[in-house]
Design a protein around this motif. Structure first.
Motif, PDB file in Angstrom:
ATOM      1  N   TYR A 195       0.710  -1.175   0.170  1.00 17.52           N
ATOM      2  CA  TYR A 195       0.148   0.408   0.119  1.00 17.52           C
ATOM      3  C   TYR A 195       0.319   0.888  -0.199  1.00 17.52           C
ATOM      4  O   TYR A 195       0.623   2.324  -0.993  1.00 17.52           O
ATOM      5  CB  TYR A 195      -0.946   0.035   0.974  1.00 17.52           C
ATOM      6  CG  TYR A 195      -1.709   0.813   1.327  1.00 17.52           C
ATOM      7  CD1 TYR A 195      -3.374   1.714   0.778  1.00 17.52           C
ATOM      8  CD2 TYR A 195      -1.418   1.726   2.868  1.00 17.52           C
ATOM      9  CE1 TYR A 195      -3.034   2.975   1.174  1.00 17.52           C
ATOM     10  CE2 TYR A 195      -1.705   3.592   3.051  1.00 17.52           C
ATOM     11  CZ  TYR A 195      -2.974   3.650   1.809  1.00 17.52           C
ATOM     12  OH  TYR A 195      -3.633   5.140   1.960  1.00 17.52           O
ATOM     13  N   LYS A 196       1.977   1.260   1.393  1.00 16.16           N
ATOM     14  CA  LYS A 196       3.133   2.310   1.030  1.00 16.16           C
ATOM     15  C   LYS A 196       3.114   2.446  -0.387  1.00 16.16           C
ATOM     16  O   LYS A 196       4.318   4.022  -0.719  1.00 16.16           O
ATOM     17  CB  LYS A 196       3.611   2.449   2.364  1.00 16.16           C
ATOM     18  CG  LYS A 196       2.552   2.866   3.501  1.00 16.16           C
ATOM     19  CD  LYS A 196       3.839   2.842   4.887  1.00 16.16           C
ATOM     20  CE  LYS A 196       2.519   2.710   5.964  1.00 16.16           C
ATOM     21  NZ  LYS A 196       4.178   2.799   7.211  1.00 16.16           N
ATOM     22  N   ALA A 197       3.933   1.483  -0.595  1.00 17.82           N
ATOM     23  CA  ALA A 197       4.703   1.716  -2.298  1.00 17.82           C
ATOM     24  C   ALA A 197       3.429   1.936  -3.458  1.00 17.82           C
ATOM     25  O   ALA A 197       4.091   2.016  -4.426  1.00 17.82           O
ATOM     26  CB  ALA A 197       4.983   0.124  -2.542  1.00 17.82           C
ATOM     27  N   ALA A 198       2.546   2.284  -3.414  1.00 18.77           N
ATOM     28  CA  ALA A 198       1.372   2.647  -4.286  1.00 18.77           C
ATOM     29  C   ALA A 198       2.266   3.707  -5.211  1.00 18.77           C
ATOM     30  O   ALA A 198       1.649   4.792  -4.865  1.00 18.77           O
ATOM     31  CB  ALA A 198       0.303   1.820  -4.223  1.00 18.77           C
ATOM     32  N   LYS A 199       2.387   3.722  -6.812  1.00 12.15           N
ATOM     33  CA  LYS A 199       2.841   4.691  -7.060  1.00 12.15           C
ATOM     34  C   LYS A 199       1.122   5.200  -7.824  1.00 12.15           C
ATOM     35  O   LYS A 199       1.819   6.325  -9.151  1.00 12.15           O
ATOM     36  CB  LYS A 199       3.885   5.525  -8.251  1.00 12.15           C
ATOM     37  CG  LYS A 199       5.364   4.663  -6.680  1.00 12.15           C
ATOM     38  CD  LYS A 199       5.234   5.790  -5.894  1.00 12.15           C
ATOM     39  CE  LYS A 199       6.197   5.712  -5.226  1.00 12.15           C
ATOM     40  NZ  LYS A 199       7.832   6.191  -5.317  1.00 12.15           N
ATOM     41  N   ASP A 200       0.219   4.910  -7.555  1.00 11.36           N
ATOM     42  CA  ASP A 200      -0.771   5.212  -8.344  1.00 11.36           C
ATOM     43  C   ASP A 200      -2.365   5.095  -7.904  1.00 11.36           C
ATOM     44  O   ASP A 200      -2.215   4.512  -6.788  1.00 11.36           O
ATOM     45  CB  ASP A 200      -0.725   4.597  -9.368  1.00 11.36           C
ATOM     46  CG  ASP A 200      -1.996   4.218 -10.520  1.00 11.36           C
ATOM     47  OD1 ASP A 200      -3.070   3.573 -10.291  1.00 11.36           O
ATOM     48  OD2 ASP A 200      -2.051   5.420 -11.212  1.00 11.36           O
ATOM     49  N   PRO A 201      -2.730   5.951  -7.758  1.00 13.75           N
ATOM     50  CA  PRO A 201      -4.184   6.150  -7.160  1.00 13.75           C
ATOM     51  C   PRO A 201      -5.131   4.963  -6.900  1.00 13.75           C
ATOM     52  O   PRO A 201      -5.873   4.461  -6.045  1.00 13.75           O
ATOM     53  CB  PRO A 201      -4.863   7.873  -7.569  1.00 13.75           C
ATOM     54  CG  PRO A 201      -3.742   8.173  -8.300  1.00 13.75           C
ATOM     55  CD  PRO A 201      -3.030   7.333  -8.792  1.00 13.75           C
ATOM     56  N   ALA A 204      -3.211   2.536  -5.084  1.00 13.81           N
ATOM     57  CA  ALA A 204      -3.314   2.389  -4.016  1.00 13.81           C
ATOM     58  C   ALA A 204      -4.607   2.310  -3.501  1.00 13.81           C
ATOM     59  O   ALA A 204      -4.476   2.009  -2.600  1.00 13.81           O
ATOM     60  CB  ALA A 204      -3.362   4.559  -4.212  1.00 13.81           C
ATOM     61  N   GLU A 205      -5.666   2.995  -3.500  1.00 14.93           N
ATOM     62  CA  GLU A 205      -6.851   2.340  -3.194  1.00 14.93           C
ATOM     63  C   GLU A 205      -7.375   0.893  -3.179  1.00 14.93           C
ATOM     64  O   GLU A 205      -8.118   0.472  -2.126  1.00 14.93           O
ATOM     65  CB  GLU A 205      -8.373   2.937  -4.125  1.00 14.93           C
ATOM     66  CG  GLU A 205      -9.673   3.259  -3.278  1.00 14.93           C
ATOM     67  CD  GLU A 205     -10.435   3.797  -4.135  1.00 14.93           C
ATOM     68  OE1 GLU A 205     -11.534   3.859  -4.304  1.00 14.93           O
ATOM     69  OE2 GLU A 205      -9.957   5.150  -5.138  1.00 14.93           O
ATOM     70  N   TYR A 208      -5.047  -0.620  -0.232  1.00 14.06           N
ATOM     71  CA  TYR A 208      -5.987   0.288   0.749  1.00 14.06           C
ATOM     72  C   TYR A 208      -6.541  -0.997   1.404  1.00 14.06           C
ATOM     73  O   TYR A 208      -7.269  -1.689   2.486  1.00 14.06           O
ATOM     74  CB  TYR A 208      -6.039   1.701   0.520  1.00 14.06           C
ATOM     75  CG  TYR A 208      -7.410   2.551   2.459  1.00 14.06           C
ATOM     76  CD1 TYR A 208      -6.220   2.869   3.009  1.00 14.06           C
ATOM     77  CD2 TYR A 208      -8.367   1.805   2.078  1.00 14.06           C
ATOM     78  CE1 TYR A 208      -6.627   3.086   4.308  1.00 14.06           C
ATOM     79  CE2 TYR A 208      -9.072   2.784   3.198  1.00 14.06           C
ATOM     80  CZ  TYR A 208      -8.239   2.925   4.331  1.00 14.06           C
ATOM     81  OH  TYR A 208      -8.686   3.017   5.249  1.00 14.06           O
ATOM     82  N   LEU A 211      -5.570  -4.502   2.600  1.00 13.55           N
ATOM     83  CA  LEU A 211      -5.339  -3.646   3.863  1.00 13.55           C
ATOM     84  C   LEU A 211      -6.212  -3.748   4.736  1.00 13.55           C
ATOM     85  O   LEU A 211      -6.637  -4.569   5.956  1.00 13.55           O
ATOM     86  CB  LEU A 211      -3.937  -2.772   3.724  1.00 13.55           C
ATOM     87  CG  LEU A 211      -3.602  -2.049   5.530  1.00 13.55           C
ATOM     88  CD1 LEU A 211      -1.942  -3.433   6.010  1.00 13.55           C
ATOM     89  CD2 LEU A 211      -2.644  -1.139   5.226  1.00 13.55           C
TER      90      LEU A 211
END
Lengths: 278, 165
Positions: A195-201, A204-205, A208, A211
């Motif tokens: 999640y923290k490494a995601a570089k794309d919205p 990331a969603e 998230y 998680l």
């Protein structure tokens, strides 16, 4: 997650629905046992009559054998001989199925007078009776023993109390929940990194949601597991305590020869005071 | 045989399990690329950009306190600046690290400051702004807010919005 909770609730509900309502019920506590009688002896002018007499003898022996361990408790004796023959009636011992003949022997190498035939039958007879051995064993069990067993292994106390379905179900729910919770909690760290490494919205969603799912499921199942374990400890104690009331009734009726006064432990007395009037 | 006791126990346990299933444990939104982002006591959510021809229009909702903030409300928040930071292409790891550590962004990225007379500086803090950016290029945009709250200096960022032509 909802589905998981519905499945757990269903299993738990089943374990409660199938939980035995205690109460002294002769039919309920009846035990069925298959007894092999190898020495049913009968005599008669023909083979068939001898065989029938041997079967009658085998049936009597079967009834006597299943009640032999508690004959002393129920029968009156005089000069070493039992004078009461009501033991079988007292424990409702009866033959509930047709005997299964294994072998009938007519030839014993002896000629009997008047051409009488002697048959020795080897058969299996199914007997139903109120098993006082069972009660005697049960009387030695205490609520604390059941409670401690469930404290060690969830469901063991129920199995100790002979509530097998409840015991296995509680054990499955407890260890299934805790095991799966552990499995999911091990995935949290990896999911957090992703999640923290995601570089794309969008990613990331998605990460998230994963998680949050891992965290929610693991925490929920840890709670379910430990609550079920605690319930299993309480239920084992309560079940045993309620069984004690039944055993007291059995004692008053069948074991009068043996003076016995149940001593309630400190915890049992507390629990008895706290127990709701169901 | 089903007794009254079994039914009552089953209802209690079902209710307990249902309550557990309704539990939704909070998880921090610690990635600036998330739809919402939290790295302080306040949260500002920047909506995806809209192409309005003359540039890209950005809209943000009112500032809200994150549940961890105690005795703080967006009403006693005095904003002194709202600045858009725009990166051509992507923000660098250094910039992202600054966002996560609540530090002022600077360097190669473009800062588009807001005038101090804007009404968004007092509650409610929601607003919108069209930035003169070429919609045919890719950008990443973040909104930085600074000011004071309860006499303390504060700085926080919105989530990063990506524009892909």
């Amino acid at each position: 997650m909802r589905k998981l909770v519905i499945i757990i609730s269903f299993l738990f509900g089943c374990s409660m629905l199938f939980a035995e309502e205690l109460g002294f019920d002769e039919e309920f506590y009846s035990t069925k046992r298959k007894i092999r009688i190898t020495d049913g002896i009968g005599m008669g002018p023909t083979k068939e009559i001898a065989r029938q007499n041997a079967i009658i003898d085998a049936r009597k022996k079967a009834l006597r054998r299943v009640t032999s361990t508690f004959r002393f408790m129920l029968s009156e004796s005089k000069n070493g001989e039992f004078v009461s023959s009501s033991v079988e009636e007292e424990v409702h011992a009866k033959i509930i199925d047709k005997e299964r003949i294994i072998n009938v022997k007519y030839d014993h190498g002896i000629q009997f007078k008047n051409g009488q035939v002697v048959a020795v039958v080897d058969c299996i007879i199914t007997v139903s009776f109120l098993d006082l051995d069972f009660f005697a064993q049960e009387m030695l069990k205490t609520a604390e023993a059941a409670c401690i067993r469930s404290l060690y292994i969830a469901g063991w106390g129920q199995i100790f109390n002979r509530a097998y379905f409840s015991g296995i179900t509680m054990s499955l729910i407890t260890y299934g929940s805790l095991g799966y919770a552990y499995y999911r909690s091990n995935m949290i760290e990896e999911a957090e990194k992703a999640y923290k490494a995601a570089k794309d919205p969008v990613e990331a969603e998605r990460r998230y949601a994963q998680l949050r799912d891992h965290k929610n499921v693991s925490k929920m199942l840890y709670i379910v597991g430990f609550v079920t374990w605690a319930y299993s400890v309480w239920d084992a104690f309560e079940d045993r305590s309620r069984a004690d009331e039944v055993l007291d009734q059995v004692h008053d009726r069948y074991f009068k020869k043996f003076p016995y006064h149940r001593k309630y432990s400190f915890f049992q007395e507390i629990m008895m005071d706290m127990r709701p009037e169901w | 045989m089903i007794g009254q006791k079994n039914i009552i126990q089953m209802v209690i346990v079902s209710f307990a399990f249902y309550s557990i299933s309704c539990m939704n444990l909070p998880v921090d939104h610690s990635n600036p690329y998330d739809r919402v982002y939290e790295n302080g006591n306040y949260r500002i959510v920047l909506a995806p950009a809209i192409n309005v021809g003359s540039g890209l229009k950005f809209e943000w909702s009112d500032i809200v306190t994150i549940p961890t903030a105690e005795n703080e409300s967006p009403d006693n928040l005095n904003l002194s600046s709202l600045t858009f930071y725009v990166a051509n292409g992507k923000f660098s790891d250094t910039d992202i690290s600054k966002i996560q550590n609540q530090q002022t962004l600077a360097g190669s990225i473009t800062a588009i400051s807001y005038g101090s007379a804007l009404t968004e500086f007092t509650a409610p803090h929601d607003g919108q702004k069209t930035l003169s950016l070429d919609p045919s290029n890719a950008y990443e945009v973040v909104l930085e807010a600074s000011g004071t709250a309860g006499g303390k200096a504060i700085l926080f960022h919105s989530n990063i919005v990506r524009w892909q032509p």
